[in-house]
Design an enzyme around this catalytic site. Sequence first.
Site, PDB file in Angstrom:
ATOM      1  N   SER B 320       0.794  -1.232   0.000  1.00  0.00           N
ATOM      2  CA  SER B 320       0.000   0.000   0.000  1.00  0.00           C
ATOM      3  C   SER B 320       0.822   1.275   0.000  1.00  0.00           C
ATOM      4  O   SER B 320       0.280   2.342  -0.278  1.00  0.00           O
ATOM      5  CB  SER B 320      -0.934   0.002   1.204  1.00  0.00           C
ATOM      6  OG  SER B 320      -1.808  -1.097   1.108  1.00  0.00           O
ATOM      7  N   HIS B 363     -15.296   0.837   2.780  1.00  0.00           N
ATOM      8  CA  HIS B 363     -14.998   2.124   3.398  1.00  0.00           C
ATOM      9  C   HIS B 363     -16.084   3.151   3.162  1.00  0.00           C
ATOM     10  O   HIS B 363     -15.958   4.296   3.573  1.00  0.00           O
ATOM     11  CB  HIS B 363     -13.666   2.672   2.868  1.00  0.00           C
ATOM     12  CG  HIS B 363     -12.485   1.884   3.347  1.00  0.00           C
ATOM     13  ND1 HIS B 363     -11.913   0.887   2.587  1.00  0.00           N
ATOM     14  CD2 HIS B 363     -11.798   1.923   4.506  1.00  0.00           C
ATOM     15  CE1 HIS B 363     -10.891   0.367   3.249  1.00  0.00           C
ATOM     16  NE2 HIS B 363     -10.810   0.974   4.428  1.00  0.00           N
ATOM     17  N   CYS B 376      -7.699   2.556   1.244  1.00  0.00           N
ATOM     18  CA  CYS B 376      -8.787   1.854   0.586  1.00  0.00           C
ATOM     19  C   CYS B 376      -8.339   1.270  -0.746  1.00  0.00           C
ATOM     20  O   CYS B 376      -7.900   1.971  -1.647  1.00  0.00           O
ATOM     21  CB  CYS B 376      -9.946   2.825   0.357  1.00  0.00           C
ATOM     22  SG  CYS B 376     -11.276   2.076  -0.614  1.00  0.00           S
TER      23      CYS B 376
END
Lengths: 369, 601
Positions: B320, B363, B376
């Site tokens: 991420s 989310h 997300c």
Amino acid sequence: MFDRRLVFHINWGLLTLTAILFLVGVMNLYSASTLRMASGLELDAYFNKQLLWGGVGLCVMTAVVLVDYRHLKSVSWPFFILCLLLLLGVVVAGKTIYGAKRWLDLGFFNLQPTELTKIAVLILGARLMTRMEGRLGWVSLGKILLVGLVPAAFVVKQPDLGSALNILLILGGMILFKGVTSSVFKVLAVVIPVMLPFGWFFLHDYQKQRILTFLDPGNDPLGAGYHIIQSQIAIGSGGFWGKGFLEGTQSQLRFLPEKHTDFAFAVFGEEWGFFGAMVLLILFCSFLYQVYIVTMEAKDDFGSYLAAGVFFYFFWQILINIGMVLGIMPVVGIPLPFISYGGSASVVNFCMIGLVMNVAMRRFVFKKG
Amino acid sequence: MGAFNTPERPQVFSGPPLLLVLVVILFCIFGIRLWYLQIYKHDFYLGRAQENRTRQSTMFSPRGIIRDRTGLLLAENTPAYALALVREDCPDIPGTLDQISRWTGQPRDDLQKAFEIGRKRVKHFDEQVIVPNIPFELVALVEAHRQDWPGLAIAVRPKRSYAYDETLAHVLGYVARANEEELNNDPDLQLGDNVGKQGVELMLERMLRGTKGLEEFEVDASGRVLSSRVVSSPVMGEDLDLSISLSLQEVATKALNDRAGSVVAMDADTGEVLALVSLPSYDPNEFVVGISHAKWKELLDDPLHPLQNRPVQSTYPPGSIFKLAVGALGLESGTVTPAKTVFCSGKYTLGQRDFRCWNKGGHGVVDFKKSLRESCDVYYYQLGEQLGVEAISDFSVKCGFGVRTGIELPHERTGNMPTPEWKFKRFGEKWQRGETLNYSIGQGFTLTTPLQAARFVAALVNGGKILRPTLLLSEEPDVQGELPMSPAVRKLVVDAMVATVEEERGTARILRRPGLRIGGKTGTAQVVKLMDKYEKKKTHEIPYKYRDHAWMVSFGEKDGKRFVVVSMVEHGGHGSSDAGPVAGAVLDALLGVQTEGGQEG
């Protein structure tokens, strides 16, 4: 006893050459005695001693010149026998130095009978040859050889191969000078080369090693080959003009072994180069030439033989020593006359020259009886 | 009137003419021989005479020492003793080797081998090292028996010593005896010399080594020195001041707590690396004295690869943390605006396949800031789909991903930013659309190193300058390029990182330190596509090698100074909970936060 007119017949050429050679030797010895240490130059005692021995030699030479050489005929046998007794004395009661038994301790100095023997053999040989007519046949040759072989046998036992060889070579040279009959010559010309290899078995191990090393010095560069290699390096590095007096690194830094005795010529060659070495060679050849002149001009056969003996005495030493230093002869402990340091040898050298001068001076004297 | 003038006697080979012939022969033989030795072969013999009387010896130059940024000694030189042989002075070499074998307990064959190799390289009058690094007791023993063993010598050579053992192994590397190849390639090296083999010791070898000097001696036949002169003076190696802070390095090492992984701490404005940790590590001192075969094998066979310098030599999917780059590209290209929202239901459907968000519940409405703050996945699936793989690769390469940093460390890996052409060349297969989605969240073929990540974050906070990370102190910052984004976009990304730490639900909240401006981004890089059977399990229930890698990239500011800290725990599980505390501890030390241990940066 001494005729004043004889002074006019002194062989000045021989005397001059002797003086020059001796002085060159002393000068070279000064360099050979010098060691360069970290602290500076140091001088060994050889140089002073050689001068002293030269003085002694000069006295002996004068004494030899004074007495007419023809009287030597009558003392030749007693002198020879005395020498044999002295050699026997060495065997019985000799003094051992460095493992060799060569000296008789006379209290005030050490006598080396070998040196006297060289003179005695020379005189006796000359005397015997004078009696022999024409070329030497088998019997005459045998007699003369015996004169050399007996003392040589004693000398070899000491052991001193160099001197024994010297004695036999002097006599051999005189025999060649006198000449042998063609039958003897033919046989010897075949037998000697054939016998030579057998001589190998009579040599000591170290002597065999020297000959092997001579044939291939690189075989043992730090051991037996060291002398030969270092000597050639010294000579070769001298070049044409040499490195200069006291500038020879091979000798000053002690890479050259025995530099004041057997290898003194290498010191000279390194410092004075090809030029100096050739000058010295010419001096030696002129010296020998002067002796050759005396053999021709001698009043009688005895004088001629004596001079021939002296010629060979010097000739062989020059040939063997310089040959060894230049790496074309095996290493044999034979010094170079006048150049190598050596007390007894110096005295004998002068004595020999005295003999030649004696003969030369009296070339015009009429026989008295 | 001579005795030989009578007619029956004249003959050539006896009498006086014989003597004349002999004199002429004597003159000719010696004349020719003298000419041969003194003129023809003069140069040869002159060389030999010169060789006889001169000896040369090497004057060793001490290697430059290495200090940390506060001046602490990290690598220094201590004297070491070696058993050496001078062949020229040694009359009985086999016997001497026997004795060395008895003294040292080393096998006779090994010594023979060492001797044979060495004799080709060491002159016969020089000390040839047979056994390096002998203990002092042996030195004393050998000294006591020196006169019995001519040619044996105790050689003193400087030896490298690393004060902090394993802590800095991957930064400093080590020196060890030069091998055959190095000796052949470098004429300045002598047998027995040490050369840098790893780390800055290898990379800055030229600078550290210095130049040996040469001393010439005039010696006599017995080897006594008469005079000496320095032909060339030795030049000391340059000392090295590293940007590394030993105390920070120790804090980072401790924080990793024996897990395999990396920590990089960097000054964002200069590129100076303050800490560079790779665990597990090794003791460089063992290589200096010659590592044992068993120990070497142990290091090679260790499944955690202690010799691997992870911050530069290991590549991982960024996970991420890659969203920072993809998000920036989205804004920069105008594909998204900060306010534009995406609805995350917990999954994104592409064709027949569902791509899940890590948060299965979804989310909800996600804008740019929230997409980073809560990481997300669905937001980035959609964005990636719109941007396309080429655009992402092009942009991320410009951000420094998949590009070597050029730090002073060897064998740096490149990483990989994949493209369809690359995949076709590599696997002979077409690029799948779904792979672009995986790529957008930093998974799949994309690979980067922790140091590349640190360089990127530094550029985000330092005004957009991509700086070459350096281990050297006080170097002029080396600007490698500009981040391909406007200041406004950069600010949005940085603010999102701060929000990730500061705001509720931020994934990097673990780094929050009241009163300090700290930003962060977590990452969890899949090692393999998680198999279903592991999907619902906690990290510690999954076999080690299938566990995810945990990333945390962060920065902190204090008194106008900006620091970047990247921590990466291999198979650590989750970015926030596993890599987070490591980065936190380092930030505390850097920013001077009082912790329970009372450490201060």
